[in-house]
Design a protein around this motif. Structure first.
Motif, PDB file in Angstrom:
ATOM      1  N   ASN A 117       0.820  -1.214   0.000  1.00 22.65           N
ATOM      2  CA  ASN A 117       0.000   0.000   0.000  1.00 22.65           C
ATOM      3  C   ASN A 117       0.857   1.268   0.000  1.00 22.65           C
ATOM      4  OD1 ASN A 117      -2.371  -1.653   0.352  1.00 22.65           O
ATOM      5  ND2 ASN A 117      -1.834  -1.818   2.504  1.00 22.65           N
ATOM      6  N   PRO A 118       1.805   1.375  -0.934  1.00 21.22           N
ATOM      7  CA  PRO A 118       2.747   2.497  -0.875  1.00 21.22           C
ATOM      8  C   PRO A 118       2.109   3.858  -1.139  1.00 21.22           C
ATOM      9  CG  PRO A 118       3.043   1.264  -2.902  1.00 21.22           C
ATOM     10  CD  PRO A 118       2.089   0.465  -2.068  1.00 21.22           C
ATOM     11  N   LYS A 119       1.021   3.879  -1.930  1.00 23.98           N
ATOM     12  CA  LYS A 119       0.483   5.177  -2.312  1.00 23.98           C
ATOM     13  C   LYS A 119      -0.944   4.990  -2.837  1.00 23.98           C
ATOM     14  CE  LYS A 119       1.847   9.234  -5.097  1.00 23.98           C
ATOM     15  NZ  LYS A 119       0.732   9.303  -6.057  1.00 23.98           N
ATOM     16  N   SER A 120      -1.799   5.964  -2.562  1.00 25.67           N
ATOM     17  CA  SER A 120      -3.151   5.977  -3.103  1.00 25.67           C
ATOM     18  C   SER A 120      -3.518   7.426  -3.425  1.00 25.67           C
ATOM     19  CB  SER A 120      -4.141   5.376  -2.107  1.00 25.67           C
ATOM     20  OG  SER A 120      -4.261   6.216  -0.961  1.00 25.67           O
TER      21      SER A 120
ATOM     22  N   ILE B 173      10.186  -2.732  -7.975  1.00 27.39           N
ATOM     23  CA  ILE B 173       8.771  -2.351  -7.912  1.00 27.39           C
ATOM     24  C   ILE B 173       8.009  -3.237  -8.894  1.00 27.39           C
ATOM     25  CG2 ILE B 173       7.089  -0.511  -8.267  1.00 27.39           C
ATOM     26  CD1 ILE B 173       9.412   1.479  -7.715  1.00 27.39           C
ATOM     27  N   VAL B 174       7.064  -3.996  -8.359  1.00 25.58           N
ATOM     28  CA  VAL B 174       6.237  -4.871  -9.191  1.00 25.58           C
ATOM     29  C   VAL B 174       4.790  -4.409  -9.057  1.00 25.58           C
ATOM     30  CG1 VAL B 174       5.514  -7.228  -9.687  1.00 25.58           C
ATOM     31  CG2 VAL B 174       7.827  -6.782  -8.824  1.00 25.58           C
ATOM     32  N   ARG B 175       4.188  -4.119 -10.176  1.00 22.48           N
ATOM     33  CA  ARG B 175       2.786  -3.672 -10.199  1.00 22.48           C
ATOM     34  C   ARG B 175       1.924  -4.755 -10.840  1.00 22.48           C
ATOM     35  NH1 ARG B 175      -0.806  -0.396 -13.272  1.00 22.48           N
ATOM     36  NH2 ARG B 175      -2.042   0.979 -11.920  1.00 22.48           N
ATOM     37  N   HIS B 176       0.803  -5.070 -10.201  1.00 19.72           N
ATOM     38  CA  HIS B 176      -0.104  -6.123 -10.683  1.00 19.72           C
ATOM     39  C   HIS B 176       0.643  -7.444 -10.870  1.00 19.72           C
ATOM     40  CE1 HIS B 176      -3.694  -3.739 -11.183  1.00 19.72           C
ATOM     41  NE2 HIS B 176      -3.062  -2.835 -11.905  1.00 19.72           N
TER      42      HIS B 176
ATOM     43  N   ASP C 119      -2.545  -9.720 -15.766  1.00 19.06           N
ATOM     44  CA  ASP C 119      -2.321  -9.451 -17.192  1.00 19.06           C
ATOM     45  C   ASP C 119      -1.511  -8.192 -17.453  1.00 19.06           C
ATOM     46  OD1 ASP C 119      -3.710 -11.730 -17.830  1.00 19.06           O
ATOM     47  OD2 ASP C 119      -5.617 -10.708 -18.155  1.00 19.06           O
ATOM     48  N   ASN C 120      -1.726  -7.156 -16.643  1.00 21.34           N
ATOM     49  CA  ASN C 120      -1.036  -5.884 -16.873  1.00 21.34           C
ATOM     50  C   ASN C 120       0.155  -5.696 -15.940  1.00 21.34           C
ATOM     51  OD1 ASN C 120      -2.826  -5.846 -14.767  1.00 21.34           O
ATOM     52  ND2 ASN C 120      -3.547  -3.756 -15.104  1.00 21.34           N
ATOM     53  N   GLU C 121       0.844  -6.783 -15.662  1.00 19.86           N
ATOM     54  CA  GLU C 121       2.015  -6.761 -14.769  1.00 19.86           C
ATOM     55  C   GLU C 121       3.139  -5.901 -15.343  1.00 19.86           C
ATOM     56  OE1 GLU C 121       3.829 -10.538 -12.913  1.00 19.86           O
ATOM     57  OE2 GLU C 121       5.087 -10.143 -14.665  1.00 19.86           O
ATOM     58  N   SER C 122       3.824  -5.167 -14.441  1.00 20.56           N
ATOM     59  CA  SER C 122       5.021  -4.418 -14.840  1.00 20.56           C
ATOM     60  C   SER C 122       6.079  -4.562 -13.755  1.00 20.56           C
ATOM     61  CB  SER C 122       4.701  -2.939 -15.068  1.00 20.56           C
ATOM     62  OG  SER C 122       4.298  -2.321 -13.861  1.00 20.56           O
ATOM     63  N   ILE C 123       7.341  -4.564 -14.170  1.00 17.56           N
ATOM     64  CA  ILE C 123       8.459  -4.777 -13.253  1.00 17.56           C
ATOM     65  C   ILE C 123       9.522  -3.716 -13.512  1.00 17.56           C
ATOM     66  CG2 ILE C 123      10.263  -6.383 -12.498  1.00 17.56           C
ATOM     67  CD1 ILE C 123       8.496  -8.650 -13.624  1.00 17.56           C
ATOM     68  N   VAL C 124       9.969  -3.063 -12.450  1.00 24.95           N
ATOM     69  CA  VAL C 124      11.019  -2.045 -12.552  1.00 24.95           C
ATOM     70  C   VAL C 124      12.066  -2.324 -11.482  1.00 24.95           C
ATOM     71  CG1 VAL C 124      11.582   0.404 -12.308  1.00 24.95           C
ATOM     72  CG2 VAL C 124       9.479  -0.279 -13.476  1.00 24.95           C
ATOM     73  N   ILE C 125      13.339  -2.300 -11.862  1.00 23.45           N
ATOM     74  CA  ILE C 125      14.433  -2.366 -10.894  1.00 23.45           C
ATOM     75  C   ILE C 125      15.189  -1.049 -10.975  1.00 23.45           C
ATOM     76  CG2 ILE C 125      16.591  -3.486 -10.241  1.00 23.45           C
ATOM     77  CD1 ILE C 125      15.451  -6.115 -11.146  1.00 23.45           C
TER      78      ILE C 125
ATOM     79  N   PHE D 139      14.271   5.905  -7.449  1.00 24.13           N
ATOM     80  CA  PHE D 139      12.887   5.502  -7.677  1.00 24.13           C
ATOM     81  C   PHE D 139      11.944   6.698  -7.489  1.00 24.13           C
ATOM     82  CE2 PHE D 139      12.163   5.024  -3.070  1.00 24.13           C
ATOM     83  CZ  PHE D 139      10.798   5.294  -2.958  1.00 24.13           C
ATOM     84  N   ASP D 140      10.929   6.745  -8.331  1.00 23.58           N
ATOM     85  CA  ASP D 140       9.981   7.856  -8.338  1.00 23.58           C
ATOM     86  C   ASP D 140       8.721   7.459  -7.580  1.00 23.58           C
ATOM     87  OD1 ASP D 140       8.310   9.969  -8.812  1.00 23.58           O
ATOM     88  OD2 ASP D 140       8.291   9.753 -11.005  1.00 23.58           O
ATOM     89  N   PRO D 141       8.457   8.061  -6.407  1.00 19.05           N
ATOM     90  CA  PRO D 141       7.256   7.707  -5.648  1.00 19.05           C
ATOM     91  C   PRO D 141       5.961   7.873  -6.443  1.00 19.05           C
ATOM     92  CG  PRO D 141       8.749   8.994  -4.285  1.00 19.05           C
ATOM     93  CD  PRO D 141       9.286   9.037  -5.681  1.00 19.05           C
ATOM     94  N   GLU D 142       5.974   8.763  -7.441  1.00 18.44           N
ATOM     95  CA  GLU D 142       4.754   8.998  -8.211  1.00 18.44           C
ATOM     96  C   GLU D 142       4.373   7.830  -9.107  1.00 18.44           C
ATOM     97  OE1 GLU D 142       2.626  11.509  -7.904  1.00 18.44           O
ATOM     98  OE2 GLU D 142       3.880  12.209  -6.245  1.00 18.44           O
ATOM     99  N   THR D 143       5.289   6.877  -9.302  1.00 18.79           N
ATOM    100  CA  THR D 143       4.993   5.730 -10.163  1.00 18.79           C
ATOM    101  C   THR D 143       4.314   4.602  -9.397  1.00 18.79           C
ATOM    102  OG1 THR D 143       7.176   4.721  -9.766  1.00 18.79           O
ATOM    103  CG2 THR D 143       6.988   6.273 -11.612  1.00 18.79           C
ATOM    104  N   LEU D 144       4.163   4.733  -8.082  1.00 18.92           N
ATOM    105  CA  LEU D 144       3.575   3.669  -7.277  1.00 18.92           C
ATOM    106  C   LEU D 144       2.100   3.931  -7.013  1.00 18.92           C
ATOM    107  CD1 LEU D 144       6.750   3.819  -6.392  1.00 18.92           C
ATOM    108  CD2 LEU D 144       6.021   2.134  -4.718  1.00 18.92           C
TER     109      LEU D 144
END
Length: 468
Positions: free
Chosen positions: A165-168, A194-197, A201-207, A213-218
């Motif tokens: 729950n890093p950001k909403s 950072i792993v999203r979903h 199906d819409n999974e994304s992975i960033v190292i 790291f940009d907090p706005e991407t979470l």
């Protein structure tokens, strides 16, 4: 007769990661209760006769109460959560309610699932290979001051840390504060995944790194994993070593090296700042280890890449080191000196020194440096005792009388000490130099800086002291 409640975890989102025992519990249920999104995921697994009860966000207490009501009527009830039901899921709430007098006759069991942080970790490689913790930034049920206390503890204790729950939309600043708190304890180069979903199906992975790291991407669909001091990124993978390939893993670490290694780990955790160049940090920790004085974090000065350059030149073989006094020479690691074929010379006992000092009206250490510069102009000069020796070297350097491999200036005392170091800083130019500013220093400090340069290969694994 009362029925029972089974709380199950559906895993991170991919249906083929639902545990077989969870599927069996769902198929044998009289009623299935859960958040409407999760119910839709598993509808095709549920027999037609099963009662389905779904509800929206923030209705957890209502779902738990309904489960107990149905169980008291004799029904076999399954309560579903995503991930693992015990990790920010329904299991704690249901278990807590089961302790109430009205519900204490209802049997409650838990069936585990794969948590989101486990799915994210697998996608990233092996970031949780050593001690780790999991923290949620949601302050709906936990006061922020408690969450911040836990963040500080995780960062300072060097835990690999998974963040839920890093950001909403309504909670945007907490992730910035977490970044600030971790950067106070960890290097900005610390790997972050950072792993999203995850597993959807819409999974994304960033190292990336802690600094970048940009907090706005979470968002609420993201899981972030922050590495510890040993974590490294290799291509598209994050790896936190367990220690199998460290010298101590096979029992080969000596008692002395083990003590030194543990001491360095303790020193690193107490440093006030992060982001040091790795070679500067290595020399700094050697100085602190030798003196038990954390002032060396503030007073150790190096020219750019000085320790790294000295390491390259010393380990190439055949180098010469000139010391102002024999005490400095005695502090070098003898095995390393022999391994690299380094000649160590102190002119203090040279019979020419006394005569030159008397004739010129200078100190013996000054006389020794004059002779050394004539005979070994390209040596590494290490001064750990006499400020007059450092003054002599600085004056000769100003007159371009020699071109040394480098200079380590660490005399100690009260007369001309500070001035000698300021002279050196003024004339050093691009020559590699390490200077202990102010009055502190000494022969042991000067020697340990040389040892740091000799052992720089050990800096990455934090395993000092092979030649102790």
């Amino acid at each position: 007769m009362s029925g029972k409640i089974t709380v199950v975890g559906l895993g991170p989102g991919s249906l083929d990661l639902i545990a077989p025992r969870v599927l069996s519990a769902i198929r044998e249920a009289d009623a299935v209760i859960g958040y409407n999104y999760y119910i839709r995921l598993i509808e095709h697994f549920i027999p037609e006769h099963v009662l389905l009860i779904d509800s929206g966000m923030k209705k957890e207490r209502d779902r738990a109460k309904r489960a107990f009501t149905l169980a008291l009527e004799g029904m076999n009830v399954v309560v579903v959560s995503s991930g693992d039901a015990g990790v920010y899921g329904m299991a704690p709430l249901v278990m807590e309610m089961s302790q109430k007098k009205d519900y204490d006759n209802v049997a409650v069991s838990i069936q585990p699932g794969i948590s989101a942080f486990q799915a994210a970790a697998a996608k990233l490689g092996a970031p949780t290979g050593h001690d780790f913790c999991v923290i949620s930034l949601s302050d709906l049920l936990t006061p922020w001051n408690v969450i911040e206390q836990r963040i500080r503890a995780a960062a300072s204790a060097d835990f690999v840390t998974a963040v839920y729950n890093p950001k909403s939309n309504g909670r945007y600043w907490q992730i910035y504060r977490l970044k600030e708190l971790f950067l106070a304890e960890r290097s900005g180069d610390t790997p972050v995944g950072i792993v999203r979903h995850a597993e959807r199906d819409n999974e994304s992975i960033v190292i990336t790194t802690l600094s970048d790291f940009d907090p706005e991407t979470l968002d609420m669909f993201s899981v972030m994993i922050i590495g510890n001091r040993q974590t490294f990124a290799e291509g598209c993978r994050m790896i936190t070593p367990r220690g199998y390939f460290s010298p101590g893993a096979t029992g080969s670490m000596s008692v002395g090296q083990s003590i030194m290694s543990n001491s360095f780990s303790a020193i690193e955790k107490r440093l006030k700042r992060s982001g040091y160049a790795y070679d500067t940090k290595w020399a700094m920790m050697h100085a602190i280890h030798t003196t038990a004085d954390f002032d060396f974090e503030d007073i150790l000065y190096t020219t750019p890449r000085a320790v790294e350059q000295l390491h390259e030149k010393l380990t190439a073989g055949g180098a010469t080191i000139i010391t102002d006094v024999t005490m400095v020479r005695s502090g070098f690691r003898k095995a390393a000196i022999e391994r690299y074929g380094i000649e160590v010379i102190c002119y203090l006992d040279d019979p020419r020194v006394q005569s030159l000092a008397s004739d010129q009206g200078i100190t013996r250490t000054q006389a020794g440096m004059r002779l050394a510069v004539e005979e070994h102009p390209d040596a590494l000069y290490v001064v750990g005792n006499a400020p007059t020796a450092l003054i002599e070297l600085s004056d000769l350097l100003c007159r371009k009388r020699y071109s040394p491999m480098g200079i380590i200036g660490a005399p100690v005392g009260f007369v001309n000490v500070i001035e000698s170091k300021l002279r050196l800083k003024a004339v050093i130019g691009k020559i590699p130099a390490v200077i202990i500013e102010g009055r502190k220093g000494g022969s042991t400090v000067a020697a340990t800086i040389v040892n740091a340069a000799l052992s720089l290969d050990d800096a990455e694994t934090m395993m000092p002291g092979r030649d102790v």
